[in-house]
Write a protein that holds these residues in place. Sequence first.
Motif, PDB file in Angstrom:
ATOM      1  N   TYR A 231       0.899  -1.248   0.058  1.00 60.24           N
ATOM      2  CA  TYR A 231       0.071   0.169   0.097  1.00 60.24           C
ATOM      3  C   TYR A 231       0.893   1.227   0.173  1.00 60.24           C
ATOM      4  O   TYR A 231       2.026   1.290   0.706  1.00 60.24           O
TER       5      TYR A 231
ATOM      6  N   GLN B 164     -13.061   5.423  -6.459  1.00 60.92           N
ATOM      7  CA  GLN B 164     -12.038   4.551  -6.681  1.00 60.92           C
ATOM      8  C   GLN B 164     -11.805   3.989  -8.123  1.00 60.92           C
ATOM      9  O   GLN B 164     -12.811   4.224  -8.798  1.00 60.92           O
TER      10      GLN B 164
ATOM     11  N   GLU C  48      -2.983  -1.798 -16.705  1.00 63.45           N
ATOM     12  CA  GLU C  48      -2.471  -0.596 -16.277  1.00 63.45           C
ATOM     13  C   GLU C  48      -1.275  -0.260 -17.245  1.00 63.45           C
ATOM     14  O   GLU C  48      -0.798   0.883 -17.534  1.00 63.45           O
TER      15      GLU C  48
ATOM     16  N   ASP D 188      -2.751   7.230 -16.114  1.00 60.81           N
ATOM     17  CA  ASP D 188      -2.297   8.430 -15.177  1.00 60.81           C
ATOM     18  C   ASP D 188      -2.934   9.726 -15.641  1.00 60.81           C
ATOM     19  O   ASP D 188      -3.181  10.245 -14.539  1.00 60.81           O
TER      20      ASP D 188
ATOM     21  N   ILE E 296      -6.222   9.420 -13.357  1.00 61.26           N
ATOM     22  CA  ILE E 296      -6.021   9.749 -12.078  1.00 61.26           C
ATOM     23  C   ILE E 296      -5.739  11.362 -11.737  1.00 61.26           C
ATOM     24  O   ILE E 296      -6.344  11.932 -10.572  1.00 61.26           O
TER      25      ILE E 296
ATOM     26  N   ILE F 253      -6.571   3.404  -5.844  1.00 63.50           N
ATOM     27  CA  ILE F 253      -6.244   2.944  -6.936  1.00 63.50           C
ATOM     28  C   ILE F 253      -6.056   1.344  -6.626  1.00 63.50           C
ATOM     29  O   ILE F 253      -5.268   1.102  -5.576  1.00 63.50           O
ATOM     30  N   ASN F 254      -7.035   0.643  -6.858  1.00 66.03           N
ATOM     31  CA  ASN F 254      -7.199  -0.793  -6.328  1.00 66.03           C
ATOM     32  C   ASN F 254      -7.150  -0.712  -4.775  1.00 66.03           C
ATOM     33  O   ASN F 254      -6.530  -1.618  -4.106  1.00 66.03           O
TER      34      ASN F 254
ATOM     35  N   SER G  73     -11.020   4.069  -1.065  1.00 64.54           N
ATOM     36  CA  SER G  73     -10.660   5.202  -0.536  1.00 64.54           C
ATOM     37  C   SER G  73     -10.699   5.714   0.738  1.00 64.54           C
ATOM     38  O   SER G  73      -9.981   6.649   1.475  1.00 64.54           O
TER      39      SER G  73
ATOM     40  N   VAL H  58      -4.042  10.346  -3.183  1.00 63.53           N
ATOM     41  CA  VAL H  58      -4.131   9.217  -3.992  1.00 63.53           C
ATOM     42  C   VAL H  58      -3.876   7.846  -3.301  1.00 63.53           C
ATOM     43  O   VAL H  58      -2.361   7.899  -2.882  1.00 63.53           O
TER      44      VAL H  58
ATOM     45  N   ARG I 279      -3.000   3.873  -3.117  1.00 60.24           N
ATOM     46  CA  ARG I 279      -2.863   2.625  -3.974  1.00 60.24           C
ATOM     47  C   ARG I 279      -2.736   1.497  -3.132  1.00 60.24           C
ATOM     48  O   ARG I 279      -2.054   1.293  -2.114  1.00 60.24           O
TER      49      ARG I 279
END
Length: 573
Positions: A132, A437, A445, A453, A456, A466-467, A470, A512, A514
Motif C-alpha cells: 500500500y 476508486q 495499467e 495516469d 488519476i 487505486i485498487n 478510498s 491518492v 494505492r
Amino acid sequence: MEATTPEAHPELAETLERLRASAPKWLELGPGAIATLLKEVRKRTLDVAKPWVEAASEAKGLAQGSPLRGEEWASGPWAVLAALNALIHTLESLEKGRDPIAGQPVQTRPDGQVVVQVFPATMWDSLLLSGYSAHVWQQPGVTADRLRDTIAVRFKGPPPEPKVSLILGAGNINSIPPLDALYKLVAEGEGCLIKLNPVNDYLEPFLNAAFAPLVEQGFVKFVKGDGAVGAWLSNHELVDTMHITGSARTHDLIVFGPGPDGEERKRNNDPINPRPISSELGGVGGTIVVPGPWSRADFRFQAEHLVTQKLHNGGFNCVASQVIIVPKGWDGTPKLLSAVKDVLREVLENRPSYYPGTDKRRSVFTEAHPDADVLGDRNPFVVVEGLSASDTDVCYVEEAFGPVWAVAEVDASEPDAFLAAATEFANEKLSGTLSCQVVIHPTTERKHAAAFDQAIANLRFGAVGINAWSGVAFLLPNATWGAFPGHTLNDVQSGIGVVHNAFLFDKPQKTVVRGPFQEFPRTVARGQFHTSPKPLWFVTNQKADQVAEALTKFEATRNVALIPGLFAAALQG
C-alpha cells in the motif's frame, strides 16, 4: 421552543468560558510540549479502547465474537492512535528543527504539480501494510523548492489569535470527532468543544477520559446534545469557528438558516452565521472498473473489495461507494455483478441496520426504480442495474447513506476511451467530490499507462483509491481527508478544508491511495512483490476483530512481541 439565551445551557456556557480562557495558554505551548501531552493521550486512549469498542459494537448490533467488531477497533481507537503517533512525529521534528517529511519522496509531475509520498512513512508501515502507498498531491502553484514553507504554517511566524472551535461530530465512524479535534488543536491552534451526535454520544465518557490531559487544562471538551443544542452552540458568542462532519443540508441550515429565507440567503451567498466553517459532507462516491484480463479469483477478490466499499459500517459511510462504473458490453460485468451478489448474500444477515432514517432514504431509490434487485431481509440491499452514464438519475445525485448501489454503463469499451469517459462521468455527474476508486488489472495499467495516469490526474476528488478503497485514506493519518478544493459556502458539495493531514500540509489538493489488485499469496506467481493478505477492513475477513485489536495495541505500544500473533491472525483472515 428551547430558549437561545446563554442561560439555556449554563454548563455548556461555563465550558465555553473555560475553553476561551485557556486558548492563549494552548498557543503558548511549543511543538515539543504538545507532543508530550499527546503521548499521554495515547496512553489513555489504549486504556479505554476495549470498553469503547464494546460500547460501539453493542450500539451497532454486532454480536459478541463477530469479526465485524474489527471495524470498531480499526475505525475507532486504532485510527486515533495512528493519528497521535503521526502528529507526535511531526511535532517532535518541528521541536528539533528537523524537516517533518525528511526521507519522503517528492515528485514534480510534468505539469509542475508536486506530489509527496506520505505512506509508507516508517518501517512499520511497510511491514504492516505491505503493497500500500499514499501520495498527497499539492495544489497547483506549490513548488518543490517552496513545499516546506507550506508545512506547519501555524508554528511559523507570529502565533494566531486565540480561538475556540465548535466541532459538530458525525454519528457513524467513532474516530471522526476526536480526529477532527486533534487537527483543529494541532494544525490550527484552536481550543475545541466537540458536540457528539446523539447516534454515538455513548462515546462521551471514553473520549473525555482518553483526552483527559487536554480536558483537565481546558483545551478540549466532548459534550452531548441534540440539534437544538448544536444550534445554540453554533450561535454562541464564544464560538469563533466551526467544523462539521455531516450533510450539506445541515451545513446550509447552520450557515444560511431555515426555510425560504435561508434558501434566498444561500442564493445570494449571504450567510446568517458569519463564523468561518470547515466541513466534510460526503457525497456520491463512484468505483470505476476498468476492463482487463481478470481471472475467476480476481472477480471474487474484487467483489469482496467492492462490497467492502459499500457495506463497511453497514453502508453508513460518507466514503461509501454508491455507483459502480463499468464499460457497456464488457463481458466481465455480469461476472463481477454475480460475484458481488454472492458476497452480499453471504454477509448481509450479519449486518444490522443501526443508523436512523435508513428505510426513508432507501425508499427514494426503490420508488425511482421499482424493478431494482433487493437482497436480504434484515437489512435489505438495493441494487439498481443497467443505468446509462449518459442519463441523469437519482442514484447519481442523492447520497443513499445506506445499502443502495447503482451500476452505470459508460458507452466505451476500449480502456483508453473508457478511462476518459468514466472520469468525465464521475467528475460531472456524481454529486460531491469526497472520494472515488479505480479498479484496474496490473497488465491493463501497464498497457494503458498514459491514459490511466491522466485519469488519476483528472479525477476531482479529495481521496482517490487505486485498487484500494478510498476509505483507507481516512485511516492513514498522514493522508488528507476532505473534499477536492474549490467549493464555496453556497455551493459546498462535499465540504471545505481538510482534516487528518498529520504532516500539516497547508495547500493539499487530494490524496491518492494505492493497493494491490490481488492478495498474497496469489501475487507471488504474478510477480507482484507484496505480502498483504485479505485486508482487515474487508467485510469478509474472518479474523478482522483479532487483527484490529492486536494492531491497536501495537500502535499504542510498539511492542514487537505482538507482531507474530498479529501476522498469524492476518494470514487466516
